[in-house]
Motif scaffolding. Structure first.
Motif, short mmCIF file in Angstrom:
data_model
loop_
_atom_site.label_atom_id
_atom_site.label_comp_id
_atom_site.label_asym_id
_atom_site.label_seq_id
_atom_site.Cartn_x
_atom_site.Cartn_y
_atom_site.Cartn_z
N ILE A 21 0.84 -1.21 0.00
CA ILE A 21 0.00 0.00 0.00
C ILE A 21 0.87 1.24 0.00
O ILE A 21 0.60 2.21 -0.71
CB ILE A 21 -0.96 -0.02 1.20
CG1 ILE A 21 -2.00 -1.12 1.03
CG2 ILE A 21 -1.65 1.34 1.37
CD1 ILE A 21 -2.87 -1.35 2.24
N ILE A 68 -2.22 8.28 4.26
CA ILE A 68 -2.04 6.84 4.43
C ILE A 68 -0.57 6.42 4.33
O ILE A 68 -0.07 5.74 5.23
CB ILE A 68 -2.93 6.05 3.44
CG1 ILE A 68 -4.40 6.32 3.77
CG2 ILE A 68 -2.63 4.56 3.50
CD1 ILE A 68 -5.36 5.79 2.75
N LEU A 71 1.29 7.50 7.52
CA LEU A 71 0.99 6.69 8.70
C LEU A 71 1.70 5.34 8.63
O LEU A 71 2.22 4.86 9.64
CB LEU A 71 -0.52 6.49 8.83
CG LEU A 71 -1.32 7.73 9.25
CD1 LEU A 71 -2.81 7.43 9.23
CD2 LEU A 71 -0.88 8.24 10.60
N ILE A 72 1.74 4.74 7.44
CA ILE A 72 2.47 3.48 7.27
C ILE A 72 3.95 3.71 7.53
O ILE A 72 4.61 2.93 8.21
CB ILE A 72 2.22 2.89 5.87
CG1 ILE A 72 0.76 2.45 5.74
CG2 ILE A 72 3.16 1.72 5.60
CD1 ILE A 72 0.36 2.06 4.33
#
Length: 152
Positions: A21, A68, A71-72
Motif C-alpha cells: 500500500i 495513508i 501513517l504506514i
C-alpha cells in the motif's frame, strides 16, 4: 527436547500488505504537488483563475492522499522493531513530514482571494517539491546501495 519457542507463522513474517500500500500510494502526492507547482507558475504568468483553483484542488488532494503512506511510514520507521531502520529512512520520514507541513500552509495560501496568493503559492510549492524530491532521491539511492550489497 527443544528449547526454541514456537512462534506463530504471522509473527515470523512482516506484513506484506502495508509495504505494498505504501509503494502504491507514496508517489501519488508527489505527482500532485508537482502538478500544483506547474499550475501555480501558470497562474502567476496568465492570471487565469482556472489555474489557481486547479492548484488549490491539487494541493488539497495531495494532502489527503499523503495521509495513508505517512501513517504506514510512521509505523515502519518509529514503531516497528523487527529490523533496524536506516538513517536514510528516518531522513526520508522527516523530509516528507516537512514537505507536508509546507503543503498545509500552501493550502491556506490557496484559500486567499484571486491574485493575493502570488508569489507565496509558488514559493511554497517549490519548497514542497524540493523537499519531497530530496527524500525520493535519497530513498532511491538507498535502494540501489542495498541492491548492490545483496549482489556482492
Amino acid at each position: 527436547m527443544s528449547t526454541t519457542p514456537i512462534v506463530p507463522r504471522q509473527a515470523q513474517h512482516s506484513s506484506r500488505l502495508a509495504p505494498a500500500i505504501f509503494e502504491l500510494l507514496n508517489p501519488i502526492p508527489y505527482g500532485l504537488f508537482v502538478g500544483t507547482l506547474i499550475f501555480d507558475v501558470t497562474y502567476m504568468s496568465t492570471r487565469n483563475v482556472f489555474w489557481g483553483k486547479g492548484a488549490a484542488w491539487l494541493v488539497t488532494a495531495g494532502l489527503i492522499i499523503a495521509i495513508i503512506p505517512r501513517l504506514i511510514n510512521l509505523g515502519h520507521v518509529w514503531l516497528q522493531r523487527r529490523r533496524r531502520v536506516s538513517r536514510i529512512e528516518q531522513i526520508d520520514f522527516w523530509l516528507n513530514l516537512a514537505g507536508i507541513a509546507v503543503a498545509i500552509v500552501n493550502t491556506f495560501v490557496h484559500s486567499r482571494d484571486a491574485y493575493a496568493m502570488v508569489p507565496d503559492n509558488v514559493i511554497l510549492s517549490v519548497i514542497t517539491v524540493v523537499l519531497l524530491s530530496i527524500a525520493h532521491v535519497a530513498m532511491s539511492m538507498n535502494r540501489v546501495d542495498l541492491a548492490e550489497a545483496v549482489h556482492e
